[in-house]
Design a protein around this motif. Structure first.
Motif, short mmCIF file in Angstrom:
data_model
loop_
_atom_site.label_atom_id
_atom_site.label_comp_id
_atom_site.label_asym_id
_atom_site.label_seq_id
_atom_site.Cartn_x
_atom_site.Cartn_y
_atom_site.Cartn_z
N GLU A 191 0.83 -1.21 0.00
CA GLU A 191 0.00 0.00 0.00
C GLU A 191 0.86 1.25 0.00
N ILE A 192 2.17 1.10 0.09
CA ILE A 192 3.09 2.24 0.09
C ILE A 192 3.53 2.52 -1.34
N TYR A 193 3.19 3.69 -1.85
CA TYR A 193 3.55 4.03 -3.22
C TYR A 193 4.94 4.67 -3.25
N PRO A 194 5.70 4.38 -4.26
CA PRO A 194 7.06 4.93 -4.35
C PRO A 194 7.04 6.41 -4.70
N THR A 195 8.14 7.05 -4.41
CA THR A 195 8.31 8.46 -4.81
C THR A 195 9.08 8.48 -6.12
N ILE A 196 8.38 8.82 -7.19
CA ILE A 196 8.97 8.80 -8.52
C ILE A 196 9.38 10.22 -8.93
N GLU A 197 10.62 10.34 -9.38
CA GLU A 197 11.10 11.61 -9.90
C GLU A 197 11.58 11.41 -11.33
N TYR A 198 11.60 12.50 -12.09
CA TYR A 198 11.94 12.44 -13.51
C TYR A 198 13.12 13.36 -13.78
N ARG A 199 14.04 12.85 -14.57
CA ARG A 199 15.26 13.61 -14.88
C ARG A 199 15.76 13.19 -16.27
N PRO A 200 16.67 13.97 -16.84
CA PRO A 200 17.26 13.55 -18.13
C PRO A 200 18.05 12.26 -17.96
N VAL A 201 18.04 11.44 -18.99
CA VAL A 201 18.88 10.23 -18.98
C VAL A 201 20.34 10.67 -19.05
N GLN A 202 21.19 9.99 -18.31
CA GLN A 202 22.60 10.38 -18.21
C GLN A 202 23.51 9.19 -18.47
N VAL B 228 16.77 13.44 -27.25
CA VAL B 228 16.36 14.03 -25.98
C VAL B 228 15.57 12.96 -25.23
N SER B 229 15.92 12.71 -23.98
CA SER B 229 15.28 11.61 -23.25
C SER B 229 15.08 11.97 -21.78
N TRP B 230 14.14 11.26 -21.16
CA TRP B 230 13.85 11.43 -19.74
C TRP B 230 13.82 10.06 -19.08
N GLY B 231 14.26 10.00 -17.82
CA GLY B 231 14.21 8.76 -17.07
C GLY B 231 13.40 8.95 -15.80
N ALA B 232 12.77 7.87 -15.33
CA ALA B 232 12.04 7.88 -14.07
C ALA B 232 12.83 7.07 -13.06
N VAL B 233 12.98 7.60 -11.85
CA VAL B 233 13.72 6.90 -10.79
C VAL B 233 12.87 6.87 -9.53
N ASP B 234 13.06 5.81 -8.76
CA ASP B 234 12.34 5.66 -7.48
C ASP B 234 13.24 6.13 -6.35
N THR B 235 13.06 7.37 -5.92
CA THR B 235 13.93 7.94 -4.89
C THR B 235 13.56 7.49 -3.49
N SER B 236 12.49 6.72 -3.36
CA SER B 236 12.10 6.24 -2.03
C SER B 236 12.78 4.92 -1.67
N ARG B 237 13.56 4.37 -2.59
CA ARG B 237 14.27 3.13 -2.30
C ARG B 237 15.37 3.39 -1.26
N SER B 238 15.54 2.43 -0.39
CA SER B 238 16.52 2.61 0.69
C SER B 238 17.90 2.10 0.30
N ASP B 239 17.98 1.34 -0.79
CA ASP B 239 19.28 0.81 -1.20
C ASP B 239 20.01 1.81 -2.10
N ASP B 240 21.15 1.38 -2.63
CA ASP B 240 21.96 2.27 -3.45
C ASP B 240 21.45 2.36 -4.89
N ARG B 241 20.27 1.82 -5.16
CA ARG B 241 19.71 1.84 -6.52
C ARG B 241 18.61 2.90 -6.65
N ARG B 242 18.57 3.84 -5.72
CA ARG B 242 17.50 4.85 -5.74
C ARG B 242 17.61 5.79 -6.94
N ASP B 243 18.75 5.80 -7.62
CA ASP B 243 18.89 6.64 -8.82
C ASP B 243 18.91 5.80 -10.09
#
Length: 254
Positions: A7-18, A52-67
């Protein structure tokens, strides 16, 4: 990966692909698409070389894969005159420098779907296209059997403007393509046959009304001077109730 029962939704942020997204980008494309993309494509994406591209990342992850990207959209700018839908814009503007944004790939990994991530990525593309004054639309191809993608783009208000037979050749078999467009900055589809006929009828009726008005105006001028003077009260009443007749301005907006 997100647990769909949570029931916990992730925090999704959007940024340019790098550049650091290269490995993840290749992996996701390989998992999602039946077409194999060359290494050069991914290098161009992460370096922004014509793409030109955009990526979505889950910044609510607690591990080192949040980006680490869990969704993406890649696009490139195309001159309208060089696209297969040039005819949709030729009538719309005398400008020769019109451009379009073409969506190359769009995807979200399993476990993060149905959270609105793909919709948000497409909205980023539309916003980008609308910020370019000479851009008239965002367009893309969808393979004919991909019904979920077709439904998605219709929901996002893209217009299905063309079906291209045998557009794809995958594993020895041809497939048709559906071509979708989202218009920006005043871009419009050509009028439908019904709209063209309706516009003609409206203009023709306005033309007939104008001729009738001129005819009656001539008759008024041809009346003898003494007759107009004798019936001045009637003529004044007629003039005060006369409506101005002009051509109807209703047309297809393009």
């Amino acid at each position: 990966m997100l647990d769909p029962r949570s029931e916990i939704y992730p925090t999704i942020e959007y940024r340019p692909v790098q550049p650091s997204d290269l490995e993840a980008l290749e992996k996701i494309h390989l998992a999602l698409f039946p077409i194999r993309y060359e290494r050069e494509f991914f290098l161009n994406v992460v370096s922004g070389n014509g793409i030109v591209s955009w990526g979505a990342v889950d910044t609510s992850r607690s591990d080192d894969r949040r980006d680490e990207i869990i969704g993406f959209v890649t696009t490139r700018m195309i001159a309208a005159k060089d696209s297969e839908i040039e005819d949709l814009f030729r009538y719309n503007s005398p400008r020769k420098d019109l451009t379009l944004v073409y969506i190359l790939t769009l995807g979200v990994v399993d476990g993060y779907r149905n959270l609105g991530i793909a919709s948000s990525l497409v909205r980023e593309v539309v916003k980008y296209a609308a910020s370019i004054s000479n851009c008239r639309g965002v367009y893309l191809h969808v393979i004919s059997y991909n019904q979920p993608a077709i439904s998605f783009y219709k929901k996002m208000l893209f217009k299905l403007v063309r079906r291209l037979p045998m557009f794809y050749y995958i594993r020895g078999q041809h497939y048709d393509s559906n071509l979708f467009v989202y218009y920006v900055n005043g871009g419009r589809s050509p009028c439908s046959p019904l709209e063209i006929v309706t516009s003609f009828v409206v203009d023709f009726r306005a033309f007939v009304k104008m001729l009738v008005a001129k005819f009656w105006s001539k008759e008024d001028h041809c009346n003898p001077r003494w007759a107009r003077c004798q019936e001045s009260n009637i003529l004044l009443a007629t003039q005060s109730n006369k409506r101005m007749i002009s051509g109807d301005n209703t047309r297809c907006h393009v």
